[in-house]
Design a protein around this motif. Structure first.
Motif, PDB file in Angstrom:
ATOM      1  N   GLY A 240       3.898   9.237  -0.043  1.00  0.00           N
ATOM      2  CA  GLY A 240       3.896   8.664  -0.786  1.00  0.00           C
ATOM      3  C   GLY A 240       5.026   7.241  -0.595  1.00  0.00           C
ATOM      4  N   LEU A 241       5.007   6.506   0.916  1.00  0.00           N
ATOM      5  CA  LEU A 241       5.824   6.064   0.918  1.00  0.00           C
ATOM      6  C   LEU A 241       4.709   4.398   1.120  1.00  0.00           C
TER       7      LEU A 241
ATOM      8  N   GLU B 271      -3.749  -2.018   5.381  1.00  0.00           N
ATOM      9  CA  GLU B 271      -4.543  -0.766   4.720  1.00  0.00           C
ATOM     10  C   GLU B 271      -4.170   0.201   5.603  1.00  0.00           C
ATOM     11  N   VAL B 272      -3.657   0.620   4.950  1.00  0.00           N
ATOM     12  CA  VAL B 272      -3.016   2.773   5.197  1.00  0.00           C
ATOM     13  C   VAL B 272      -4.322   3.392   5.725  1.00  0.00           C
ATOM     14  N   LEU B 273      -4.554   3.519   6.971  1.00  0.00           N
ATOM     15  CA  LEU B 273      -5.844   4.758   7.741  1.00  0.00           C
ATOM     16  C   LEU B 273      -5.225   5.984   7.586  1.00  0.00           C
ATOM     17  N   PRO B 274      -6.713   6.879   7.392  1.00  0.00           N
ATOM     18  CA  PRO B 274      -6.106   7.610   7.408  1.00  0.00           C
ATOM     19  C   PRO B 274      -5.038   8.735   8.315  1.00  0.00           C
ATOM     20  N   ASP B 275      -5.260   8.067   9.516  1.00  0.00           N
ATOM     21  CA  ASP B 275      -4.875   8.918  10.667  1.00  0.00           C
ATOM     22  C   ASP B 275      -3.122   8.232  10.526  1.00  0.00           C
ATOM     23  N   GLY B 276      -3.278   7.144   9.742  1.00  0.00           N
ATOM     24  CA  GLY B 276      -1.756   6.782   9.173  1.00  0.00           C
ATOM     25  C   GLY B 276      -1.459   5.495  10.400  1.00  0.00           C
TER      26      GLY B 276
ATOM     27  N   ALA C 234       0.714  -1.130   0.259  1.00  0.00           N
ATOM     28  CA  ALA C 234      -0.034  -0.240   0.179  1.00  0.00           C
ATOM     29  C   ALA C 234       1.216   0.989  -0.035  1.00  0.00           C
ATOM     30  N   VAL C 235       0.495   1.829  -0.329  1.00  0.00           N
ATOM     31  CA  VAL C 235       1.129   3.667  -0.720  1.00  0.00           C
ATOM     32  C   VAL C 235       0.558   4.721   0.268  1.00  0.00           C
TER      33      VAL C 235
END
Length: 336
Positions: free
Chosen positions: A36-37, A72-77, A31-32
């Motif tokens: 952008g990492l 999955e990357v969440l909105p809070d990081g 996932a990104v």
């Protein structure tokens, strides 16, 4: 609604991926994040953040203590992680972690168990997850008969014991949404969250469950007869559902699926000690919300094998694999 069938036209060429070594094996999903990492996990339990720009840099943000798969990357990081051994987890990267004696801590990153059982049974082979805007988490269990190390056994026997579950906002008991799936794998939400799409690797299709509107609660097929085993899914900025095909369809396996269950089990007992050798073919597809094939990219004699995940980001494709020792990065060709 009649499901779309995968077109038979020759696919375009997938550029040769640049390998970024990770010091570990099996970045099964990628996932990104918002910077952008690339975020991924490897077989020793580490969750890694990869700076793909040259020179590439890899940093560890946590260790789950199990075998991380889908994430999955969440909105809070923070990062949702499906761990094949520990269940559904939520990881706070090391730099953001605070002291919390009520959660597991590995290598500086905070690791919380969100769900490790369903109806009193241990949650095993948790495969992929996606979060909705209201905090719900939709996640898959690939098989209730076989674990990760024997994934091929489930595909050969076609146990149809995969599941799609939902964890309510704030946690609690996971809710069973779909059962009897053929090796449930990647999962993704529509842009408007009107439906959730799950990959059935053993049935070569993407299955859709409607969540709202007049069709809420109905299950149908978004696309069927895919030319390989659909694995992890991701959604691009334009709404395209990107599908990693872990391997091409095999005529012998299609025949085996039509045989009696006793025959399928006997064949697995013979094949099991020999192992499964993946073909050197890398293939990814982009499917529109209407089930039409938007992109079909393939590379024969690929040095990057068994592509289990793909993520499109700013003209670049990031690839993951259950077997390789790094992620693959290549340019996304312009659409013909």
């Amino acid at each position: 609604m009649t499901p779309r069938r995968s077109r038979q036209a020759a696919p375009a060429v997938l550029p040769s991926p640049l390998l970024i070594p990770l010091g570990g094996t099996g970045p099964e999903d990628v996932a990104v994040d918002h910077e952008g990492l690339v975020v991924t996990g490897v077989d020793d339990g580490r969750i890694l953040r990869v700076h793909p720009r040259r020179p590439a840099r890899v940093e560890r943000i946590a260790r789950t203590g199990g075998r991380p798969l889908g994430l999955e990357v969440l909105p809070d990081g923070r990062v949702l992680v499906c761990d094949a051994e520990r269940g559904l987890l939520r990881v706070t990267p090391a730099s953001d972690s605070g002291p919390d004696s009520d959660s597991d801590s590995h290598s500086g990153g905070k690791v919380e168990v969100l769900a490790d059982q369903v109806a009193g049974a241990p949650l095993r082979f948790c495969s992929n997850a996606v979060a909705a805007a209201d905090g719900s988490v939709y996640f898959t269990v690939s098989s209730r008969c076989y674990g990760l190390q024997e994934w091929a056994g489930d595909l050969m026997e076609r146990t149809a014991t995969g599941r799609l579950l939902r964890l309510p906002p704030g946690g609690g008991e996971p809710e069973l949404l779909l059962d009897g799936l053929h090796f449930a794998n990647g999962v993704v939400l529509a842009e408007d969250e009107s439906c959730v799409v799950v990959a059935e690797s053993g049935a070569y299709r993407l299955t859709r469950l409607w969540l709202s509107g007049a069709r809420a609660g109905r299950r149908d097929t978004l696309i069927e007869s895919l030319p390989g085993f659909p694995d992890n899914l991701s959604r691009g900025a334009d709404g395209t559902i990107w599908v990693a095909l872990a391997g091409p369809r095999l005529a012998a396996l299609d025949w085996l699926h039509r045989a009696p269950v006793g025959v399928r089990r006997a064949v697995w007992r013979v094949v099991r000690p020999l192992g499964v050798r993946p073909r050197p073919i890398a293939r990814v597809m982009g499917i529109g919300p209407d089930g039409r094939v938007r992109r079909d990219l393939r590379r024969r004699r690929s040095g990057y094998r068994m592509v289990t995940s793909v993520y499109a980001y700013e003209g670049t494709l990031v690839l993951g694999s259950l077997l390789e020792n790094g992620i693959g990065v290549c340019e996304l060709p312009e659409s013909a």
